[in-house]
Design an enzyme around this catalytic site. Sequence first.
Site, PDB file in Angstrom:
ATOM      1  CG  ASP A 103      -1.873  -1.109   1.284  1.00 43.46           C
ATOM      2  OD1 ASP A 103      -2.168  -1.667   0.211  1.00 43.46           O
ATOM      3  OD2 ASP A 103      -2.333  -1.444   2.396  1.00 43.46           O
TER       4      ASP A 103
HETATM    5  N1  URA Z   1      -1.260  -5.856   3.916  1.00 41.34           N
HETATM    6  C1  URA Z   1      -1.738  -4.597   3.908  1.00 41.34           C
HETATM    7  O1  URA Z   1      -2.778  -4.323   4.481  1.00 41.34           O
HETATM    8  N2  URA Z   1      -1.044  -3.650   3.279  1.00 41.34           N
HETATM    9  C2  URA Z   1       0.134  -3.895   2.640  1.00 41.34           C
HETATM   10  O2  URA Z   1       0.739  -2.980   2.078  1.00 41.34           O
HETATM   11  C3  URA Z   1       0.617  -5.209   2.657  1.00 41.34           C
HETATM   12  C4  URA Z   1      -0.087  -6.165   3.299  1.00 41.34           C
END
Ligand code: URA
Length: 234
Positions: A103
């Site tokens: 993310d």
């Molecule tokens: N899980 C998440 O919620 N975000 C990420 O970036 C990776 C795994």
Amino acid sequence: MKLRIDKYLADMGIGSRRQIKDFIRDGLVSVNGKTITSANAKVDTDCDNIFFGSELVEYVRYEYYVINKPAGVISATEDAHAATVVDLIKEAKKDVFPVGRLDKDTEGLLLITNDGMLAHNLLSPKKHVDKKYYAEVLGTLTSDHVKLVEEGLQVDEDFKALPAVLEIIEADSTHSSCYITIREGKYHQIKRMMEAMGCQVTYLKRLSMGALKLPENLKPGEYVRLSAEDVKKL
Ligand code: URA
């Protein structure tokens, strides 16, 4: 693999195809000890010895970088509005891409490569590659949560996570920190798992993916290049 000499040298960053034609005309390029005169000449990337002046130019087909993705940067090759992880790797070839996604606000290990087969092997849901994260959350994690995660957490109506490992580092009445290792990579998976346990992620960092570990001294935005041999060892 057979390639035109001008493409070979351009791929290895010696110059543009136009510049390389000039280098060839100036007698600066030799193949197996013989100066060549034509940019059309074909060379074998596996067994020919190509020299540019006195420099032996070996052909490197695949590139591998481990970056510590900073928050605020997106896991993509290009974007009209935001900086991408690929923008951060100045020396990379044009065709590299991130293996999977983090993310925008997540930090940590991301592999960037142009090796499609390796990417497929790491991302294939059938391979169940372990991904370990460090998380800080609002809320209190308990040993009951550890058990639920170990058994396979029911995240929502449609999604039950595969059995995973939750290790609590610290927990008080309002905040917790933990390591969590999952074997799949569903959209916002860690955040959704935490939410299902009544916690809200405030910081998330990926520490490893399979045998690939984030080097401890690598600051957000920094990266290291791996050789094909390093990657084979993984
Ligand atoms: N899980 C998440 O919620 N975000 C990420 O970036 C990776 C795994």
